[in-house]
Scaffold this motif. Structure first.
Motif, mmCIF file in Angstrom:
data_model
loop_
_atom_site.group_PDB
_atom_site.id
_atom_site.type_symbol
_atom_site.label_atom_id
_atom_site.label_comp_id
_atom_site.label_asym_id
_atom_site.label_seq_id
_atom_site.Cartn_x
_atom_site.Cartn_y
_atom_site.Cartn_z
ATOM 1 N N ARG A 231 17.909 38.681 30.161
ATOM 2 C CA ARG A 231 19.066 38.705 31.070
ATOM 3 C C ARG A 231 18.717 39.432 32.370
ATOM 4 O O ARG A 231 19.063 38.971 33.467
ATOM 5 C CB ARG A 231 20.255 39.386 30.394
ATOM 6 C CG ARG A 231 21.462 39.579 31.310
ATOM 7 C CD ARG A 231 22.537 40.425 30.651
ATOM 8 N NE ARG A 231 23.508 40.908 31.615
ATOM 9 C CZ ARG A 231 24.653 40.304 31.924
ATOM 10 N NH1 ARG A 231 24.979 39.180 31.305
ATOM 11 N NH2 ARG A 231 25.484 40.802 32.813
ATOM 12 N N ALA A 232 18.029 40.564 32.264
ATOM 13 C CA ALA A 232 17.657 41.322 33.458
ATOM 14 C C ALA A 232 16.733 40.512 34.367
ATOM 15 O O ALA A 232 16.913 40.498 35.594
ATOM 16 C CB ALA A 232 16.989 42.636 33.047
ATOM 17 N N ILE A 233 15.749 39.834 33.773
ATOM 18 C CA ILE A 233 14.845 39.000 34.565
ATOM 19 C C ILE A 233 15.597 37.836 35.191
ATOM 20 O O ILE A 233 15.343 37.441 36.340
ATOM 21 C CB ILE A 233 13.678 38.488 33.695
ATOM 22 C CG1 ILE A 233 12.831 39.661 33.196
ATOM 23 C CG2 ILE A 233 12.807 37.512 34.483
ATOM 24 C CD1 ILE A 233 12.171 40.478 34.296
ATOM 25 N N PHE A 234 16.561 37.280 34.454
ATOM 26 C CA PHE A 234 17.388 36.188 34.985
ATOM 27 C C PHE A 234 18.099 36.641 36.256
ATOM 28 O O PHE A 234 18.099 35.938 37.271
ATOM 29 C CB PHE A 234 18.407 35.755 33.930
ATOM 30 C CG PHE A 234 19.368 34.703 34.409
ATOM 31 C CD1 PHE A 234 19.018 33.360 34.386
ATOM 32 C CD2 PHE A 234 20.636 35.047 34.874
ATOM 33 C CE1 PHE A 234 19.908 32.381 34.832
ATOM 34 C CE2 PHE A 234 21.524 34.083 35.317
ATOM 35 C CZ PHE A 234 21.165 32.750 35.290
ATOM 36 N N ILE A 235 18.712 37.830 36.219
ATOM 37 C CA ILE A 235 19.430 38.345 37.382
ATOM 38 C C ILE A 235 18.479 38.563 38.556
ATOM 39 O O ILE A 235 18.792 38.223 39.704
ATOM 40 C CB ILE A 235 20.164 39.652 37.007
ATOM 41 C CG1 ILE A 235 21.314 39.340 36.043
ATOM 42 C CG2 ILE A 235 20.691 40.359 38.251
ATOM 43 C CD1 ILE A 235 21.967 40.570 35.448
ATOM 44 N N LEU A 236 17.296 39.104 38.283
ATOM 45 C CA LEU A 236 16.314 39.320 39.343
ATOM 46 C C LEU A 236 15.846 38.003 39.961
ATOM 47 O O LEU A 236 15.743 37.879 41.188
ATOM 48 C CB LEU A 236 15.114 40.092 38.787
ATOM 49 C CG LEU A 236 15.334 41.571 38.471
ATOM 50 C CD1 LEU A 236 14.093 42.146 37.796
ATOM 51 C CD2 LEU A 236 15.662 42.355 39.738
ATOM 52 N N VAL A 237 15.571 37.026 39.106
ATOM 53 C CA VAL A 237 15.078 35.729 39.600
ATOM 54 C C VAL A 237 16.139 35.017 40.429
ATOM 55 O O VAL A 237 15.856 34.479 41.499
ATOM 56 C CB VAL A 237 14.620 34.852 38.418
ATOM 57 C CG1 VAL A 237 14.388 33.414 38.867
ATOM 58 C CG2 VAL A 237 13.345 35.412 37.811
ATOM 59 N N VAL A 238 17.379 35.014 39.943
ATOM 60 C CA VAL A 238 18.455 34.357 40.692
ATOM 61 C C VAL A 238 18.677 35.069 42.026
ATOM 62 O O VAL A 238 18.883 34.427 43.061
ATOM 63 C CB VAL A 238 19.754 34.317 39.860
ATOM 64 C CG1 VAL A 238 20.928 33.817 40.710
ATOM 65 C CG2 VAL A 238 19.582 33.407 38.659
ATOM 66 N N GLY A 239 18.624 36.408 42.024
ATOM 67 C CA GLY A 239 18.758 37.151 43.271
ATOM 68 C C GLY A 239 17.659 36.800 44.264
ATOM 69 O O GLY A 239 17.915 36.586 45.455
ATOM 70 N N ALA A 240 16.425 36.729 43.774
ATOM 71 C CA ALA A 240 15.304 36.358 44.639
ATOM 72 C C ALA A 240 15.444 34.925 45.139
ATOM 73 O O ALA A 240 15.125 34.616 46.295
ATOM 74 C CB ALA A 240 13.987 36.522 43.883
ATOM 75 N N LEU A 241 15.935 34.048 44.273
ATOM 76 C CA LEU A 241 16.133 32.651 44.657
ATOM 77 C C LEU A 241 17.176 32.537 45.763
ATOM 78 O O LEU A 241 17.024 31.736 46.693
ATOM 79 C CB LEU A 241 16.557 31.839 43.433
ATOM 80 C CG LEU A 241 16.622 30.319 43.579
ATOM 81 C CD1 LEU A 241 15.249 29.767 43.939
ATOM 82 C CD2 LEU A 241 17.122 29.677 42.297
ATOM 83 N N ILE A 242 18.229 33.335 45.674
ATOM 84 C CA ILE A 242 19.258 33.336 46.718
ATOM 85 C C ILE A 242 18.658 33.752 48.059
ATOM 86 O O ILE A 242 18.902 33.124 49.091
ATOM 87 C CB ILE A 242 20.412 34.276 46.329
ATOM 88 C CG1 ILE A 242 21.196 33.681 45.157
ATOM 89 C CG2 ILE A 242 21.350 34.504 47.520
ATOM 90 C CD1 ILE A 242 22.188 34.645 44.539
ATOM 91 N N LEU A 243 17.884 34.837 48.048
ATOM 92 C CA LEU A 243 17.273 35.324 49.288
ATOM 93 C C LEU A 243 16.325 34.290 49.892
ATOM 94 O O LEU A 243 16.366 34.023 51.099
ATOM 95 C CB LEU A 243 16.529 36.634 49.027
ATOM 96 C CG LEU A 243 17.388 37.838 48.633
ATOM 97 C CD1 LEU A 243 16.498 39.031 48.298
ATOM 98 C CD2 LEU A 243 18.365 38.195 49.748
ATOM 99 N N LYS A 244 15.475 33.701 49.044
ATOM 100 C CA LYS A 244 14.483 32.752 49.544
ATOM 101 C C LYS A 244 15.133 31.473 50.054
ATOM 102 O O LYS A 244 14.832 31.015 51.171
ATOM 103 C CB LYS A 244 13.484 32.413 48.433
ATOM 104 C CG LYS A 244 12.429 31.376 48.834
ATOM 105 C CD LYS A 244 11.547 31.898 49.955
ATOM 106 C CE LYS A 244 10.409 30.944 50.283
ATOM 107 N NZ LYS A 244 10.868 29.683 50.869
#
Length: 252
Positions: A231-244
């Motif tokens: 779950r924590a990695i999911f949140i990090l990945v989605v956050g990074a995806l939003i920024l990119k």
């Protein structure tokens, strides 16, 4: 130097993709930045060629440790294969640029919902059984498969979120099931891109080896640390995806 850059990107992409999806967030931008003048379809095809091997390794490793609901997943695998093939064909005929502005907005909604629901995906409590579950999985496979073949970034994360939100899976089981469907969409797109000549075979081998190594490490970490870690990695990945994707869509 080009081989080194894209191979390192593929290694990291395999690691992230094995845990929660989103490897395309890493490898695709690396390919586009390194080979700016190459046809987009060729770079998308080369990305799929590498991701196929990493996803295959992750699926095999997960299947030995986590029980997979095979009867429910088969319709999703078939629908994902068909959807991805259609999407991959479509991207050889038209540009996916219209999705660039939509994607970050969708991912913001996914992240906001996940953060608001603190217990989302922490308990494995499937809501459906039998025909209903197969129908929902098939629909998920078709819709996200179309997106994966046509554009791709965040596909694994979309699969994971759909299984958690719609079917009541926890993040670990959702990630395992997502790998099966993602494997089908990768195979389908891989076949189409190969048939159309949109794969750089001389780059595929080092990218595939690096992706598999990253996938093995990512799967080990997910199985070792469990649902909370995923779950924590999911949140990090989605956050990074939003920024990119937000930068690509609105600032570049």
């Amino acid at each position: 130097m080009e081989w080194i850059i894209v191979s390192l990107a593929s290694l990291l992409a395999g690691f992230v993709d094995a845990i929660v999806g989103g490897g395309g967030l890493i490898l695709l931008p690396a390919l586009f930045a390194t080979f700016a003048s190459a046809p987009p379809a060729t770079l998308l095809g080369t990305n799929k060629a590498a991701a196929f091997w990493g996803t295959s390794m992750a699926t095999w490793q997960y299947s030995k440790r986590v029980q997979i609901p095979w009867r429910a997943m088969v319709p999703g695998v078939a629908a994902g294969f068909v959807g991805s093939f259609i999407g991959a064909w479509a991207v050889t005929q038209m540009s996916p640029d219209f999705l660039r502005k939509l994607l970050p907005l969708v991912m913001v909604a996914v992240l906001a919902y996940t953060l608001a629901k603190k217990d989302l995906g922490l308990q494995h409590a499937p809501r459906f059984r039998g025909r209903t579950e197969r129908l929902i999985v098939g629909t998920i496979g078709l819709v996200i498969g179309l997106y994966d073949g046509f554009f791709g970034p965040g596909t694994g994360s979309f699969f994971v979120f759909a299984f958690v939100r719609l079917l009541g899976y926890d993040f670990l089981n959702a990630s395992v099931s997502a790998k099966l469907l993602n494997l089908a969409t990768n195979v389908s797109a891989f076949i189409l891109f190969a048939a159309k000549g949109h794969i750089w075979w001389h780059f595929m081998v080092p990218l595939a080896v690096a992706n598999v190594l990253g996938s093995m490490l990512g799967t080990y970490m997910a199985l070792r640390h469990g649902t909370g870690f995923v779950r924590a990695i999911f949140i990090l990945v989605v956050g990074a995806l939003i920024l990119k994707t937000g930068y690509d869509a609105f600032l570049r």
